[in-house]
Motif scaffolding. Structure first.
Motif, PDB file in Angstrom:
ATOM      1  N   ALA A  51       0.843  -1.200   0.000  1.00 25.91           N
ATOM      2  CA  ALA A  51       0.000   0.000   0.000  1.00 25.91           C
ATOM      3  C   ALA A  51       0.882   1.255   0.000  1.00 25.91           C
ATOM      4  N   ARG A  52       1.942   1.251   0.797  1.00 22.56           N
ATOM      5  CA  ARG A  52       2.863   2.390   0.854  1.00 22.56           C
ATOM      6  C   ARG A  52       3.551   2.608  -0.484  1.00 22.56           C
ATOM      7  N   GLU A  53       4.062   1.536  -1.068  1.00 22.20           N
ATOM      8  CA  GLU A  53       4.787   1.663  -2.332  1.00 22.20           C
ATOM      9  C   GLU A  53       3.893   2.203  -3.449  1.00 22.20           C
ATOM     10  N   VAL A  54       2.656   1.715  -3.530  1.00 23.43           N
ATOM     11  CA  VAL A  54       1.746   2.208  -4.573  1.00 23.43           C
ATOM     12  C   VAL A  54       1.506   3.703  -4.381  1.00 23.43           C
ATOM     13  N   LEU A  55       1.286   4.128  -3.160  1.00 25.77           N
ATOM     14  CA  LEU A  55       1.059   5.548  -2.885  1.00 25.77           C
ATOM     15  C   LEU A  55       2.295   6.372  -3.247  1.00 25.77           C
ATOM     16  N   GLU A  56       3.469   5.919  -2.838  1.00 31.50           N
ATOM     17  CA  GLU A  56       4.701   6.669  -3.095  1.00 31.50           C
ATOM     18  C   GLU A  56       5.037   6.755  -4.581  1.00 31.50           C
ATOM     19  N   GLU A  57       4.703   5.716  -5.342  1.00 29.94           N
ATOM     20  CA  GLU A  57       5.101   5.677  -6.748  1.00 29.94           C
ATOM     21  C   GLU A  57       4.035   6.182  -7.711  1.00 29.94           C
ATOM     22  N   THR A  58       2.750   6.167  -7.287  1.00 22.80           N
ATOM     23  CA  THR A  58       1.676   6.537  -8.228  1.00 22.80           C
ATOM     24  C   THR A  58       0.691   7.554  -7.674  1.00 22.80           C
ATOM     25  N   ALA A  59       0.747   7.848  -6.373  1.00 22.46           N
ATOM     26  CA  ALA A  59      -0.212   8.727  -5.677  1.00 22.46           C
ATOM     27  C   ALA A  59      -1.604   8.096  -5.579  1.00 22.46           C
ATOM     28  N   HIS A  60      -1.709   6.808  -5.865  1.00 21.49           N
ATOM     29  CA  HIS A  60      -2.982   6.087  -5.730  1.00 21.49           C
ATOM     30  C   HIS A  60      -3.030   5.408  -4.356  1.00 21.49           C
ATOM     31  N   GLY A  97      -1.569  15.846  -6.997  1.00 23.11           N
ATOM     32  CA  GLY A  97      -0.531  16.784  -6.597  1.00 23.11           C
ATOM     33  C   GLY A  97       0.525  16.194  -5.687  1.00 23.11           C
ATOM     34  N   ARG A  98       0.341  14.962  -5.255  1.00 22.00           N
ATOM     35  CA  ARG A  98       1.337  14.321  -4.387  1.00 22.00           C
ATOM     36  C   ARG A  98       2.614  14.076  -5.182  1.00 22.00           C
ATOM     37  N   PRO A  99       3.770  14.488  -4.645  1.00 22.96           N
ATOM     38  CA  PRO A  99       5.026  14.192  -5.343  1.00 22.96           C
ATOM     39  C   PRO A  99       5.316  12.689  -5.313  1.00 22.96           C
ATOM     40  N   LEU A 100       5.822  12.170  -6.432  1.00 23.23           N
ATOM     41  CA  LEU A 100       6.157  10.746  -6.526  1.00 23.23           C
ATOM     42  C   LEU A 100       7.622  10.532  -6.163  1.00 23.23           C
ATOM     43  N   ASP A 101       7.971   9.279  -5.858  1.00 23.49           N
ATOM     44  CA  ASP A 101       9.370   8.940  -5.580  1.00 23.49           C
ATOM     45  C   ASP A 101      10.262   9.513  -6.681  1.00 23.49           C
ATOM     46  N   LYS A 102      11.472   9.900  -6.313  1.00 23.96           N
ATOM     47  CA  LYS A 102      12.355  10.618  -7.234  1.00 23.96           C
ATOM     48  C   LYS A 102      12.721   9.826  -8.490  1.00 23.96           C
ATOM     49  N   GLU A 103      12.738   8.503  -8.420  1.00 19.82           N
ATOM     50  CA  GLU A 103      13.108   7.720  -9.610  1.00 19.82           C
ATOM     51  C   GLU A 103      11.926   7.479 -10.561  1.00 19.82           C
TER      52      GLU A 103
END
Length: 150
Positions: A51-60, A97-103
């Motif tokens: 759940a964390r990874e999806v949010l960090e990488e896609t804002a979903h 508007g959530r920033p995604l992981d830098k990569e």
């Protein structure tokens, strides 16, 4: 003797209207396609991690509902073995508007045909394998995963 330790990762296979949510990202100096995925952090469960990874990488906002499968892949170039826990679930909203992981370059929705046509860009063979397993109807209840202790 060196102790072998696989790298534990989580991934989400998210389908909407015949398209799969993928990320275009920078990895090892090249642009690749992957499911939203990442490493298990200390102290978190596999379900929390995905759940964390999806949010960090896609804002979903993603809620896992079942386990697609557990996959082992050895990346020979860096002599690393990945143990991937892939999940299915639902999107409960998007944090615009959530920033995604830098990569992460972009989150994109691709049909199975579009994804297959870009196979040379896949971060690993697990990208296609997970989609193929999803399309075959494969899934397991989350209860197959043991509770987290300690």
């Amino acid at each position: 003797m060196t102790r072998w330790r696989p790298s534990v990762t989580v991934a989400a296979v998210i389908e909407r209207d015949g398209r799969f949510l993928c990320v275009e990202e920078e990895a090892n100096g090249r642009r690749v396609l992957n499911q939203p995925a990442g490493h298990l952090d200390p102290g978190e469960s596999l379900v929390q991690a995905v759940a964390r990874e999806v949010l960090e990488e896609t804002a979903h906002r993603f809620t896992p509902t079942s386990l697609l499968g557990i996959y082992r892949w050895r990346y020979d170039k860096e002599d690393v073995t990945f143990l991937r826990f892939a999940f299915l679930g639902r999107v409960d909203g998007v944090e615009t508007g959530r920033p995604l992981d830098k990569e992460i370059i972009a989150a994109v929705w691709l049909t199975p045909a579009e994804l297959a046509a870009r196979r040379a860009e896949h971060r690993s063979p697990l990208v296609q394998q997970c989609v193929d397993d999803y399309l075959s109807g494969r899934s397991f209840p989350l209860e197959v995963l043991s509770k987290t202790y300690g």
